[in-house]
Design an enzyme around this catalytic site. Sequence first.
Site, short mmCIF file in Angstrom:
data_model
loop_
_atom_site.label_atom_id
_atom_site.label_comp_id
_atom_site.label_asym_id
_atom_site.label_seq_id
_atom_site.Cartn_x
_atom_site.Cartn_y
_atom_site.Cartn_z
N ARG A 187 -11.11 7.22 -2.89
CA ARG A 187 -12.15 7.07 -3.90
C ARG A 187 -13.51 7.47 -3.36
O ARG A 187 -13.84 7.14 -2.22
CB ARG A 187 -12.25 5.62 -4.37
CG ARG A 187 -11.06 5.10 -5.12
CD ARG A 187 -11.23 3.61 -5.36
NE ARG A 187 -10.15 3.02 -6.14
CZ ARG A 187 -8.98 2.65 -5.63
NH1 ARG A 187 -8.75 2.80 -4.34
NH2 ARG A 187 -8.07 2.12 -6.41
N SER A 230 -9.41 1.77 6.01
CA SER A 230 -8.58 0.59 6.21
C SER A 230 -7.41 0.83 7.17
O SER A 230 -6.24 0.78 6.79
CB SER A 230 -8.07 0.10 4.85
OG SER A 230 -9.18 -0.14 4.02
N ASP A 271 -11.10 -2.49 3.89
CA ASP A 271 -11.13 -2.88 2.47
C ASP A 271 -11.42 -4.36 2.24
O ASP A 271 -12.09 -4.72 1.27
CB ASP A 271 -9.81 -2.47 1.77
CG ASP A 271 -8.57 -2.88 2.56
OD1 ASP A 271 -8.71 -3.56 3.59
OD2 ASP A 271 -7.46 -2.51 2.12
P1 ADP Z 1 -3.82 0.14 -2.48
O1 ADP Z 1 -3.23 -1.06 -1.83
O2 ADP Z 1 -3.01 1.36 -2.23
O3 ADP Z 1 -5.27 0.32 -2.20
P2 ADP Z 1 -3.53 -1.15 -5.07
O4 ADP Z 1 -4.37 -2.32 -4.80
O5 ADP Z 1 -3.67 -0.49 -6.40
O6 ADP Z 1 -3.71 0.03 -4.05
O7 ADP Z 1 -2.03 -1.63 -4.87
C1 ADP Z 1 -0.97 -0.78 -5.04
C2 ADP Z 1 0.30 -1.57 -4.82
O8 ADP Z 1 0.48 -2.51 -5.85
C3 ADP Z 1 1.52 -0.70 -4.80
O9 ADP Z 1 2.37 -1.15 -3.76
C4 ADP Z 1 2.19 -0.92 -6.13
O10 ADP Z 1 3.56 -0.84 -5.99
C5 ADP Z 1 1.73 -2.31 -6.50
N1 ADP Z 1 1.54 -2.44 -7.95
C6 ADP Z 1 0.78 -1.65 -8.74
N2 ADP Z 1 0.85 -2.06 -10.02
C7 ADP Z 1 1.69 -3.13 -10.04
C8 ADP Z 1 2.20 -3.99 -11.06
N3 ADP Z 1 1.86 -3.87 -12.34
N4 ADP Z 1 3.02 -4.98 -10.69
C9 ADP Z 1 3.38 -5.14 -9.42
N5 ADP Z 1 2.96 -4.37 -8.43
C10 ADP Z 1 2.12 -3.37 -8.72
MG MG Z 2 -6.93 -0.70 -1.87
#
Ligand code: ADP
Ligand code: MG
Length: 511
Positions: free
Chosen positions: A112, A181, A234
């Site tokens: 981002r 991170s 993060d």
């Molecule tokens: P990141 O950790 O990559 O920065 P996020 O906070 O968006 O990004 O988290 C992504 C993780 O959350 C992924 O492992 C995904 O599988 C899980 N995830 C995303 N949407 C959902 C949902 N509706 N229910 C359960 N798990 C989810």
């Molecule tokens: Mg994240």
Amino acid sequence: MGSMGKVLGVGLVVGCAVAMCVVAGTMVGKRVKSRRRWTKVVKVLEEFEEGCATPVEKLRQVVDAMAVEMHAGLASEGGSKLKMLLTFVQNLPNGSEKGVYYGLDLGGTNFRVLRVQLGGQRSAILEPGVERQPIPEHLMTSTSEELFDFIAASLQKFVEKEGNGSVALEGKLRELGFTFSFPMKQASVSSGILIKWTKGFSIHDTVGKDVSECLNQALERRGLDMRVAVLINDTVGTLALGHYHDEDTVAAVIIGTGTNACYLERSDDIIKCQGLLTTSGAMVVNMEWGNFWSSHLPRTSYDIELDSESPNPNDQGFEKMISGMYLGDIVRRVILKMSQESDVFGLSFSKLLTPFILRSPLIAAMHEDDSPDLREVARILGEILEIGDVPLKVRKLVVKVCDVVTRRAARLAAAGIVGILKKMGRDGSGSTASGKVKGGSHTKMRRTVVAIEGALYTSYTLFREYLNDAIADILGEDISSHVVLKVMEDGSGMGAAVLAAAYSSSGQDTL
Ligand code: ADP
Ligand code: MG
């Protein structure tokens, strides 16, 4: 003839009766066998459920273990599986920040670039520009220069789109908060040496280098008038944004692809580097809690197998029971076991052998399927696992497996959070007065805010409810009413930009 006919007739009747008995016998046999197989499947579930149990007494043991490990990690380098990394963030945003700042968030699935405009007095961050894009996969294993050039190019495009409205002041560089991170060894808030890549990244020539320096050089190569003002992870970004909005925010938790937490620690308690710390009397500590371990954690044979088959065995044990990357694979392993014990999923279950085929959004979709015939469960079993015609009672079993896995994950994360509160003296226990303020004749609990980010908490309703309930279970209604979990949307990147502001303007209040 007549009698013969009779005899024959009787013989026929007898013959038919025998045949019918044989048929009935096989049917009873089949029913008995199928009942026996069903019992076996139910037993797999019951044993799993028992192994995952998190009664409140057990959660309290996890709370205590977390607090103990935090102490140990602060006492000496390598004193605990919790690294308790220093971030050198000693001032958190307090709302007085003004100006335009940039943020960069690298470390999850998406990358981002964003900008915030701050007007002082805890102003709302109006229409912050945020641009998300997936990291091109080839860059994750390319060279340091290629990766940082890509990041710098994205920033340049982002800045050019703004037009001339936000040119930096003459001779002044625009300031950037960089959320990176991955585990770093930091010696200042604006620099950090990469210890190792995780989450699928592997670029050998970055390890051991100062990540800020890498980005600053790439920015210079492009002639961009920007520099890294703060380098954080993060959790710290989420804490910074939380504190910008609400000064009672003292800790932050991420539950997304991975899981981690940070919190504000008193310098005096950071025994392992006495003398290093000066100004504010406090510092944000990055716990790297994904690596937490305790014998009190409810671990099953499925967890052990998942760990030993992972690229990092004996590592990130807490994370492997909690975060989005792993939940689906625990569910898959339990269903696979059921399918091996019986034919309730039919005979072809090869897809069930594919690691990580069930992602956590699918687990959430099955778990939260409220159609009476569990249509969504049937769809996912059919489309993803290629298991068709699953009877309703078996679909119900699948939902139950999702429930057990998610409930344990959420309750353990809750215990982790209360562990931090305990270490900070804000769990309502203990004799230290640090978490209490005198209020008239009796002592009152101080309001405590924990900033939280990550799709598991924000997008998976049952996960969120289980986590919130568990905090109330552990602390009791009375004390938990003083603990607020606040979602910080895009907190990790936005917080970096706001923290850059806090570190750039002079005359900031110290903590
Ligand atoms: P990141 O950790 O990559 O920065 P996020 O906070 O968006 O990004 O988290 C992504 C993780 O959350 C992924 O492992 C995904 O599988 C899980 N995830 C995303 N949407 C959902 C949902 N509706 N229910 C359960 N798990 C989810
Ligand atoms: Mg994240």
